[in-house]
Motif scaffolding. Structure first.
Motif, short mmCIF file in Angstrom:
data_model
loop_
_atom_site.label_atom_id
_atom_site.label_comp_id
_atom_site.label_asym_id
_atom_site.label_seq_id
_atom_site.Cartn_x
_atom_site.Cartn_y
_atom_site.Cartn_z
N UNK A 50 0.80 -1.22 0.00
CA UNK A 50 0.00 0.00 0.00
C UNK A 50 0.84 1.27 0.00
N UNK A 51 1.93 1.28 0.74
CA UNK A 51 2.78 2.46 0.78
C UNK A 51 3.37 2.77 -0.61
N UNK A 52 3.94 1.78 -1.32
CA UNK A 52 4.40 2.07 -2.68
C UNK A 52 3.27 2.43 -3.64
N UNK A 53 2.09 1.85 -3.45
CA UNK A 53 0.97 2.17 -4.33
C UNK A 53 0.60 3.65 -4.21
N UNK A 54 0.63 4.18 -3.01
CA UNK A 54 0.33 5.60 -2.82
C UNK A 54 1.43 6.46 -3.44
N UNK A 55 2.68 6.05 -3.26
CA UNK A 55 3.79 6.78 -3.86
C UNK A 55 3.74 6.76 -5.38
N UNK A 56 3.44 5.61 -5.96
CA UNK A 56 3.32 5.49 -7.41
C UNK A 56 2.17 6.34 -7.92
N UNK A 57 1.09 6.38 -7.18
CA UNK A 57 -0.06 7.19 -7.58
C UNK A 57 0.31 8.67 -7.66
N UNK A 58 0.96 9.19 -6.64
CA UNK A 58 1.35 10.59 -6.64
C UNK A 58 2.41 10.88 -7.70
N UNK A 59 3.40 10.00 -7.82
CA UNK A 59 4.46 10.20 -8.80
C UNK A 59 3.90 10.12 -10.22
N UNK A 60 3.03 9.17 -10.46
CA UNK A 60 2.44 9.03 -11.80
C UNK A 60 1.55 10.21 -12.16
N UNK A 61 0.77 10.68 -11.21
CA UNK A 61 -0.08 11.84 -11.48
C UNK A 61 0.76 13.07 -11.78
N UNK A 62 1.83 13.26 -11.01
CA UNK A 62 2.72 14.40 -11.22
C UNK A 62 3.44 14.28 -12.56
N UNK A 63 3.92 13.09 -12.90
CA UNK A 63 4.61 12.86 -14.17
C UNK A 63 3.66 13.08 -15.34
N UNK A 64 2.45 12.58 -15.23
CA UNK A 64 1.46 12.78 -16.29
C UNK A 64 1.17 14.26 -16.48
N UNK A 65 1.03 15.00 -15.40
CA UNK A 65 0.77 16.44 -15.49
C UNK A 65 1.93 17.16 -16.17
N UNK A 66 3.16 16.80 -15.80
CA UNK A 66 4.34 17.44 -16.41
C UNK A 66 4.40 17.16 -17.90
N UNK A 67 4.18 15.93 -18.30
CA UNK A 67 4.25 15.58 -19.72
C UNK A 67 3.17 16.32 -20.51
N UNK A 68 1.99 16.42 -19.96
CA UNK A 68 0.91 17.14 -20.65
C UNK A 68 1.19 18.64 -20.73
N UNK A 69 1.78 19.21 -19.69
CA UNK A 69 2.15 20.64 -19.72
C UNK A 69 3.24 20.90 -20.76
N UNK A 70 4.22 20.01 -20.85
CA UNK A 70 5.27 20.16 -21.84
C UNK A 70 4.68 20.07 -23.25
N UNK A 71 3.74 19.16 -23.44
CA UNK A 71 3.07 19.04 -24.73
C UNK A 71 2.30 20.30 -25.09
N UNK A 72 1.68 20.94 -24.12
CA UNK A 72 0.95 22.19 -24.37
C UNK A 72 1.91 23.30 -24.72
#
Length: 80
Positions: A53-75
């Motif tokens: 559960x601890x890594x799942x929460x970390x992956x969730x936050x890291x993935x959401x942040x990474x997805x946001x960064x990639x989409x902002x760079x694309x914009x």
């Protein structure tokens, strides 16, 4: 290629969100059961906290942040 990676990242994050939500509800039920003296899986949940559960929460936050960064760079590339 980038769109395909983002699609798979989003799918993985959706599955991870459901894992975190299920873990939270399990935590609540187990905690209530423990306070009442009933074993509802607290020991199992606690054993799974660090490796699952601890890594799942970390992956969730890291993935959401990474997805946001990639989409902002694309914009930014589209505007320039």
């Amino acid at each position: 290629m980038k769109e395909k990676i983002l699609t798979w990242l989003d799918r993985f994050l959706i599955a991870d969100v459901f894992l975190v939500i299920i873990a939270f509800f399990w935590f609540v039920v187990a905690l209530i059961g423990r306070s009442m003296g009933i074993s509802l899986g607290w020991d199992i949940w606690y054993q799974l906290w660090i490796p699952v559960f601890n890594p799942a929460i970390g992956i969730l936050f890291m993935g959401a942040f990474l997805s946001w960064i990639v989409k902002k760079i694309g914009q930014l590339k589209i505007k320039n």
